[in-house]
Scaffold this motif. Structure first.
Motif, PDB file in Angstrom:
ATOM      1  N   ILE A   1     -57.889   2.790  -6.484  1.00 26.56           N
ATOM      2  CA  ILE A   1     -58.111   1.347  -6.540  1.00 26.56           C
ATOM      3  C   ILE A   1     -59.587   1.046  -6.802  1.00 26.56           C
ATOM      4  O   ILE A   1     -59.930   0.168  -7.606  1.00 26.56           O
ATOM      5  CB  ILE A   1     -57.664   0.683  -5.216  1.00 26.56           C
ATOM      6  N   PHE A   2     -60.468   1.789  -6.127  1.00 26.37           N
ATOM      7  CA  PHE A   2     -61.909   1.546  -6.210  1.00 26.37           C
ATOM      8  C   PHE A   2     -62.455   1.796  -7.610  1.00 26.37           C
ATOM      9  O   PHE A   2     -63.282   1.030  -8.113  1.00 26.37           O
ATOM     10  CB  PHE A   2     -62.627   2.429  -5.187  1.00 26.37           C
ATOM     11  N   VAL A   3     -61.985   2.867  -8.265  1.00 24.25           N
ATOM     12  CA  VAL A   3     -62.530   3.212  -9.585  1.00 24.25           C
ATOM     13  C   VAL A   3     -61.646   2.731 -10.721  1.00 24.25           C
ATOM     14  O   VAL A   3     -61.989   2.913 -11.892  1.00 24.25           O
ATOM     15  CB  VAL A   3     -62.739   4.740  -9.708  1.00 24.25           C
ATOM     16  N   GLY A   4     -60.488   2.138 -10.401  1.00 27.47           N
ATOM     17  CA  GLY A   4     -59.563   1.680 -11.422  1.00 27.47           C
ATOM     18  C   GLY A   4     -59.908   0.316 -11.978  1.00 27.47           C
ATOM     19  O   GLY A   4     -60.956  -0.263 -11.667  1.00 27.47           O
ATOM     20  N   PRO A   5     -59.021  -0.232 -12.794  1.00 24.36           N
ATOM     21  CA  PRO A   5     -59.268  -1.526 -13.451  1.00 24.36           C
ATOM     22  C   PRO A   5     -59.508  -2.677 -12.477  1.00 24.36           C
ATOM     23  O   PRO A   5     -60.235  -3.621 -12.797  1.00 24.36           O
ATOM     24  CB  PRO A   5     -57.977  -1.755 -14.252  1.00 24.36           C
ATOM     25  N   GLU A   6     -58.921  -2.619 -11.285  1.00 26.88           N
ATOM     26  CA  GLU A   6     -59.112  -3.688 -10.315  1.00 26.88           C
ATOM     27  C   GLU A   6     -60.405  -3.515  -9.509  1.00 26.88           C
ATOM     28  O   GLU A   6     -60.775  -4.379  -8.720  1.00 26.88           O
ATOM     29  CB  GLU A   6     -57.922  -3.752  -9.351  1.00 26.88           C
ATOM     30  N   GLY A   7     -61.068  -2.364  -9.709  1.00 18.67           N
ATOM     31  CA  GLY A   7     -62.319  -2.104  -9.013  1.00 18.67           C
ATOM     32  C   GLY A   7     -63.468  -1.969  -9.987  1.00 18.67           C
ATOM     33  O   GLY A   7     -63.809  -2.902 -10.720  1.00 18.67           O
ATOM     34  N   LEU A   8     -64.090  -0.780 -10.021  1.00 23.90           N
ATOM     35  CA  LEU A   8     -65.241  -0.545 -10.888  1.00 23.90           C
ATOM     36  C   LEU A   8     -64.859  -0.295 -12.343  1.00 23.90           C
ATOM     37  O   LEU A   8     -65.727  -0.238 -13.205  1.00 23.90           O
ATOM     38  CB  LEU A   8     -66.039   0.654 -10.357  1.00 23.90           C
ATOM     39  N   ASN A   9     -63.564  -0.090 -12.593  1.00 28.00           N
ATOM     40  CA  ASN A   9     -63.059   0.135 -13.949  1.00 28.00           C
ATOM     41  C   ASN A   9     -63.703   1.352 -14.608  1.00 28.00           C
ATOM     42  O   ASN A   9     -64.105   1.317 -15.772  1.00 28.00           O
ATOM     43  CB  ASN A   9     -63.280  -1.113 -14.821  1.00 28.00           C
ATOM     44  N   PHE A  10     -63.797   2.452 -13.851  1.00 26.63           N
ATOM     45  CA  PHE A  10     -64.370   3.681 -14.371  1.00 26.63           C
ATOM     46  C   PHE A  10     -63.333   4.571 -15.056  1.00 26.63           C
ATOM     47  O   PHE A  10     -63.699   5.521 -15.740  1.00 26.63           O
ATOM     48  CB  PHE A  10     -65.020   4.477 -13.234  1.00 26.63           C
ATOM     49  N   ILE A  11     -62.044   4.302 -14.833  1.00 24.72           N
ATOM     50  CA  ILE A  11     -61.003   5.127 -15.445  1.00 24.72           C
ATOM     51  C   ILE A  11     -60.572   4.473 -16.757  1.00 24.72           C
ATOM     52  O   ILE A  11     -60.045   3.364 -16.745  1.00 24.72           O
ATOM     53  CB  ILE A  11     -59.785   5.288 -14.517  1.00 24.72           C
ATOM     54  N   PRO A  12     -60.765   5.133 -17.874  1.00 24.65           N
ATOM     55  CA  PRO A  12     -60.405   4.521 -19.163  1.00 24.65           C
ATOM     56  C   PRO A  12     -58.893   4.363 -19.316  1.00 24.65           C
ATOM     57  O   PRO A  12     -58.107   5.100 -18.712  1.00 24.65           O
ATOM     58  CB  PRO A  12     -60.968   5.513 -20.188  1.00 24.65           C
ATOM     59  N   ASN A  13     -58.500   3.419 -20.135  1.00 22.39           N
ATOM     60  CA  ASN A  13     -57.075   3.175 -20.379  1.00 22.39           C
ATOM     61  C   ASN A  13     -56.375   4.401 -20.946  1.00 22.39           C
ATOM     62  O   ASN A  13     -55.172   4.594 -20.747  1.00 22.39           O
ATOM     63  CB  ASN A  13     -56.899   1.987 -21.338  1.00 22.39           C
ATOM     64  N   LEU A  14     -57.138   5.223 -21.658  1.00 21.74           N
ATOM     65  CA  LEU A  14     -56.583   6.449 -22.222  1.00 21.74           C
ATOM     66  C   LEU A  14     -55.959   7.328 -21.150  1.00 21.74           C
ATOM     67  O   LEU A  14     -54.937   7.986 -21.372  1.00 21.74           O
ATOM     68  CB  LEU A  14     -57.695   7.221 -22.952  1.00 21.74           C
ATOM     69  N   VAL A  15     -56.550   7.333 -19.948  1.00 21.43           N
ATOM     70  CA  VAL A  15     -56.059   8.164 -18.850  1.00 21.43           C
ATOM     71  C   VAL A  15     -54.940   7.468 -18.087  1.00 21.43           C
ATOM     72  O   VAL A  15     -53.900   8.056 -17.799  1.00 21.43           O
ATOM     73  CB  VAL A  15     -57.208   8.536 -17.896  1.00 21.43           C
ATOM     74  N   THR A  16     -55.139   6.203 -17.726  1.00 22.25           N
ATOM     75  CA  THR A  16     -54.113   5.489 -16.967  1.00 22.25           C
ATOM     76  C   THR A  16     -52.818   5.369 -17.761  1.00 22.25           C
ATOM     77  O   THR A  16     -51.729   5.273 -17.181  1.00 22.25           O
ATOM     78  CB  THR A  16     -54.601   4.083 -16.572  1.00 22.25           C
ATOM     79  N   ALA A  17     -52.912   5.401 -19.079  1.00 20.06           N
ATOM     80  CA  ALA A  17     -51.712   5.322 -19.914  1.00 20.06           C
ATOM     81  C   ALA A  17     -50.835   6.556 -19.768  1.00 20.06           C
ATOM     82  O   ALA A  17     -49.649   6.531 -20.129  1.00 20.06           O
ATOM     83  CB  ALA A  17     -52.105   5.127 -21.377  1.00 20.06           C
ATOM     84  N   GLN A  18     -51.407   7.638 -19.236  1.00 16.46           N
ATOM     85  CA  GLN A  18     -50.658   8.889 -19.058  1.00 16.46           C
ATOM     86  C   GLN A  18     -49.995   8.973 -17.686  1.00 16.46           C
ATOM     87  O   GLN A  18     -49.441  10.009 -17.324  1.00 16.46           O
ATOM     88  CB  GLN A  18     -51.590  10.098 -19.251  1.00 16.46           C
ATOM     89  N   PHE A  19     -50.062   7.896 -16.915  1.00 13.20           N
ATOM     90  CA  PHE A  19     -49.556   7.928 -15.543  1.00 13.20           C
ATOM     91  C   PHE A  19     -48.082   8.318 -15.492  1.00 13.20           C
ATOM     92  O   PHE A  19     -47.661   9.126 -14.661  1.00 13.20           O
ATOM     93  CB  PHE A  19     -49.779   6.556 -14.879  1.00 13.20           C
ATOM     94  N   ASP A  20     -47.266   7.772 -16.372  1.00 13.12           N
ATOM     95  CA  ASP A  20     -45.830   8.032 -16.332  1.00 13.12           C
ATOM     96  C   ASP A  20     -45.510   9.515 -16.507  1.00 13.12           C
ATOM     97  O   ASP A  20     -44.709  10.084 -15.755  1.00 13.12           O
ATOM     98  CB  ASP A  20     -45.115   7.214 -17.414  1.00 13.12           C
ATOM     99  N   ILE A  21     -46.128  10.154 -17.491  1.00 10.63           N
ATOM    100  CA  ILE A  21     -45.836  11.569 -17.735  1.00 10.63           C
ATOM    101  C   ILE A  21     -46.364  12.440 -16.605  1.00 10.63           C
ATOM    102  O   ILE A  21     -45.721  13.408 -16.193  1.00 10.63           O
ATOM    103  CB  ILE A  21     -46.400  12.029 -19.105  1.00 10.63           C
ATOM    104  N   ILE A  22     -47.543  12.090 -16.067  1.00  9.84           N
ATOM    105  CA  ILE A  22     -48.088  12.852 -14.944  1.00  9.84           C
ATOM    106  C   ILE A  22     -47.188  12.706 -13.724  1.00  9.84           C
ATOM    107  O   ILE A  22     -46.935  13.674 -12.987  1.00  9.84           O
ATOM    108  CB  ILE A  22     -49.522  12.390 -14.623  1.00  9.84           C
TER     109      ILE A  22
END
Length: 398
Positions: free
Chosen positions: A45-66
């Protein structure tokens, strides 16, 4: 800053950073009273889009397969706990308690949410998901509670608890498959479509797990006598998941049945699932961080009372369901009163089922996922404490 990096470089740097961060948080979790999953989700939450937004969309888009890869391995490992020796001494009690803690919890959560005017499809799915228990958290607490002076009776209780958790998730997956089928029928499918979907989703998963499990039991563990190598374990699990998705059957049930078949029929294996445990850990680290990173704060504001109701009803369901199942199996009073609280942790499998349901029910997607993630934080904080307390209480009553 991200714009200066090409896609491959950005993905690798992000993935490596998440793994190192997850490892650090795991170490912190071992040194503190906070469950690891809570720290990982909070960090996401802290580093994601709702927080500091340090995780690029390229990575979060892979959430389903992971998530699918992680849950495939979790299902495989849970199935590996369903061995004949593990179920031998308390098989009737294990089945009775696991059914009670799963089915009654599902009924109570679904019925209670309907009384609060929650839409029927959402209530059904949340009720099915409520049946699941976090086997990893329970296993960690049991391991932590081990002592040199532990008695044989206490060993029996802990063994029973781990077996109940394994079956608990099995029933949860079956209930979830049936729940999805009911929602499918409510969305316009015919009664025949409902029955066919349930048969193919659940029955197909069981059949696939058995068909792959039998040859796997006899083939693996030959390169290094008695010890399957990681490539064998991962290859079989991913093959199982891929075929399950291709055939549109439950990949979780298929993986769990695969694990159970290998564990029971691979007599030449010394530890058939040891190889996969190391790599599974890394997927879970990323899985929980991305689970936090994909949390939608706007959805959280919309589901406050639904999430609170789900949490309260699931607690009531586990307490009543565990007690009734234990009472019917005529186990000791300590187990009757404390097996329910011991089953409160909930995490990865529940989130995985929530993700599957979200793809099938996009109109409830934000509410569903936010409710599951918020309740996961609660149950992963309170649940392990109750599991430890249950073990201590049962020890004192023996």
């Amino acid at each position: 800053m991200f714009q200066l990096l090409d896609t491959q470089t950005l993905f690798l740097i992000s993935l490596g950073s998440l793994l190192l961060a997850g490892l650090t948080l795991s170490i912190i979790g071992q040194k503190t009273a906070f469950p690891r999953v809570t720290l990982l989700i909070g960090f996401g939450i802290f580093v994601g889009p709702e927080g500091l937004n340090f995780i690029p969309n390229l990575v979060t888009a892979q959430f389903d397969i992971i998530a699918q890869l992680a849950l495939l391995m979790v299902g495989f490992l849970i199935g590996g706990k369903l061995t004949g020796s593990a179920l031998k001494d308390s098989s009737s009690a294990i089945v009775s308690i696991s059914i009670g803690a799963s089915l009654i919890t599902s009924i109570i959560v679904t019925s209670g949410l309907l009384l609060f005017n929650v839409p029927l499809p959402l209530a059904i799915i949340l009720g099915c998901i409520a049946a699941a228990t976090d086997a990893t958290a329970v296993f960690d607490v049991v391991t932590q509670s081990l002592g040199k002076s532990e008695t044989a009776k206490l060993n029996k209780f802990k063994s029973m608890l781990l077996s109940v958790v394994a079956l608990d998730d099995a029933w949860a997956l079956i209930l979830f498959g049936l729940g999805i089928s009911v929602v499918f029928a409510l969305s316009g499918g015919s009664e025949q479509g409902l029955l066919m979907h349930a048969m193919t989703d659940i029955g197909g998963g069981i059949l696939l797990g058995m068909l792959l499990g039998v040859p796997t039991a006899y083939i693996t563990g030959r390169l290094s006598p008695g010890k399957p190598v990681m490539s064998e374990a991962l290859g079989v699990v991913f093959l199982c998941g891929g075929i399950a998705l291709w055939l549109n059957v439950s990949f979780l049930i298929a993986a769990m049945v695969l694990g159970a078949v290998v564990a029971n029929f691979a007599k030449h294996h010394d530890y058939p699932f040891h190889a996969i445990e190391g790599i599974e850990e890394q997927f879970m680290l990323i899985f929980f961080i991305l689970a936090g990173a994909t949390l939608n704060f706007e959805a959280l504001q919309q589901i406050g009372w639904i999430g609170a109701g789900y949490i309260a009803l699931r607690i009531i369901g586990k307490l009543i369901g565990g007690f009734i199942g234990a009472k019917l199996s005529k186990v000791n009073q300590g187990t009757q009163h404390w097996i329910g609280p011991a089953l409160l942790p909930q995490a990865g499998v529940a989130i995985g089922m929530g993700l599957v349901a979200t793809s099938l029910m996009p109109e409830f997607g934000n509410q569903l996922l936010a409710a599951i993630i918020c309740s996961t934080i609660f149950f992963e904080l309170v649940g392990p404490i109750m599991t430890m307390q249950a073990i201590k209480r049962v020890t004192n009553t023996r």
